[in-house]
Design an enzyme around this catalytic site. Structure first.
Site, mmCIF file in Angstrom:
data_model
loop_
_atom_site.group_PDB
_atom_site.id
_atom_site.type_symbol
_atom_site.label_atom_id
_atom_site.label_comp_id
_atom_site.label_asym_id
_atom_site.label_seq_id
_atom_site.Cartn_x
_atom_site.Cartn_y
_atom_site.Cartn_z
ATOM 1 N N THR A 111 0.835 -1.154 0.024
ATOM 2 C CA THR A 111 -0.180 0.024 0.100
ATOM 3 C C THR A 111 0.843 1.181 0.206
ATOM 4 O OG1 THR A 111 -0.383 0.001 2.346
ATOM 5 C CG2 THR A 111 -1.828 -1.412 1.123
ATOM 6 N N ALA B 142 1.190 -3.254 4.471
ATOM 7 C CA ALA B 142 0.185 -2.291 4.636
ATOM 8 C C ALA B 142 1.101 -0.900 4.870
ATOM 9 C CB ALA B 142 -0.888 -2.411 5.446
ATOM 10 N N HIS B 143 0.390 0.189 5.243
ATOM 11 C CA HIS B 143 1.170 1.579 5.273
ATOM 12 C C HIS B 143 2.317 1.429 6.320
ATOM 13 C CE1 HIS B 143 -0.743 2.552 9.083
ATOM 14 N NE2 HIS B 143 -1.960 1.723 8.569
ATOM 15 N N ASP B 144 3.300 2.339 5.865
ATOM 16 C CA ASP B 144 4.303 2.590 7.135
ATOM 17 C C ASP B 144 5.225 1.103 7.297
ATOM 18 O OD1 ASP B 144 3.749 5.648 7.131
ATOM 19 O OD2 ASP B 144 2.046 4.741 8.120
ATOM 20 N N ASN C 55 2.395 -0.186 10.038
ATOM 21 C CA ASN C 55 3.312 0.147 11.101
ATOM 22 C C ASN C 55 3.961 -1.310 11.802
ATOM 23 O OD1 ASN C 55 1.461 2.733 11.403
ATOM 24 N ND2 ASN C 55 3.543 3.089 11.728
#
Ligand code: UDP
Length: 218
Positions: free
Chosen positions: A122, A140-142, A160
C-alpha cells in the site's frame, strides 16, 4: 553483439512459479524466450518447463552483453550467499513483479525483489534487498522490511510493522498493526509459523507459532 541473458536462480518449486512472471516481462520488452534460463547448482534436468537449466559456470560462459538474475530460493541465507556471487561477477539483480501486483504511494523496493501474483503494497513502505512476497501477501502502510526477508503465500502484514533482515513469515500469518513511533517488530532472522497471529514483538532469531503467537518450545 549478444543479447542480454536473464535467469531464474533455483529450478525447483518456487523457481517454476517465478519464471512465467519473468517471461511475461520479457515478452512485453520484446526479448526472445530462449534468452530466459534457469540456473541451478544441482540441475534437475536439462530443460524445465521449456527453459534450459544451466549451472552457474555455464550461465557465465554463455555469450551475453549483460546478465540479469532473480534469486527464486525461499531460504534468505542462501539468497544472501548468491547475491554476493552476483555482485562478484557483475551480474545485475533482476526485480520481478506479477502484472497484477498493486503498489500505491511512496513505495521503495530494493534490488532483486520478487512480488508474486495478487501481492499488494500500500503506501509509504520501505523494503530492502531480495524481498520475496509470495502469492496473495500484502504489506500495509508505513511498514519497513529489511533485506532477504521472505513472505510465504498469504501473509497479512498490517500497518506500522518492522520486519528485520532474514525474517521468514509463514503462510497465512497475520502481523498485528503497530503504532506510529511504536511499530510491531519482527526481529532479525525470526521465523513466524504458518497461520500464526502475531500480537507482540518477536525477538531476533525466535520462532513463534499459534494464536496468539508464542515462542516455540522445543
Ligand atoms: N539451489 C541452488 N544453489 C543453492 C541452493 C539451492 O541452485 O545454493 C537450488 C536447489 O538445487 C533447488 C532450488 O535451488 O533446485 C531450491 O529449491 P527448494 O525446493 O529448496 O526451495 P524453493 O523452491 O521452495 O525455494
Amino acid at each position: 553483439m549478444n543479447d542480454p541473458l536473464y535467469a531464474i536462480y533455483g529450478a525447483s518449486g518456487f523457481g517454476r512459479e517465478v519464471l512465467p512472471l519473468g517471461r511475461e516481462l520479457l515478452v512485453r520488452a520484446g526479448v526472445a524466450s530462449d534468452r530466459l534460463v534457469f540456473i541451478d547448482d544441482a540441475p534437475p534436468g536439462q530443460l524445465v518447463n521449456g527453459h534450459r537449466v544451466l549451472t552457474w559456470q555455464e550461465f557465465l560462459d554463455e555469450p551475453a552483453d549483460a546478465r540479469c538474475v532473480s534469486l527464486a530460493i525461499a531460504n534468505g541465507a542462501i539468497r544472501e550467499k548468491l547475491s554476493n556471487r552476483l555482485c562478484d561477477h557483475g551480474v545485475t539483480p533482476w526485480n520481478i513483479s506479477a502484472a497484477n501486483k498493486v503498489e500505491l504511494d511512496d513505495v521503495a523496493v530494493g534490488e532483486g525483489a520478487i512480488l508474486c501474483a495478487f501481492v499488494t503494497l500500500t503506501s509509504n513502505i520501505r523494503i530492502g534487498r531480495h524481498f520475496h512476497a509470495n502469492i496473495y501477501s500484502y504489506v500495509a502502510h508505513d511498514c519497513v522490511i529489511g533485506d532477504f526477508v521472505t513472505f510465504a503465500p498469504g501473509v497479512m502484514c498490517n500497518g506500522n510493522v518492522v520486519v528485520e533482515d532474514h525474517a521468514y513469515i509463514g503462510t497465512g500469518a497475520i502481523l498485528r498493526q503497530g503504532k506510529p513511533g511504536r511499530p510491531l517488530r519482527i526481529g532479525r532472522g525470526a521465523v513466524v509459523g504458518m497461520g500464526a497471529v502475531v500480537t507482540k514483538d518477536v525477538a531476533a532469531g525466535a520462532t513463534v507459532v499459534g494464536n496468539p503467537a508464542r515462542p516455540l518450545v522445543k
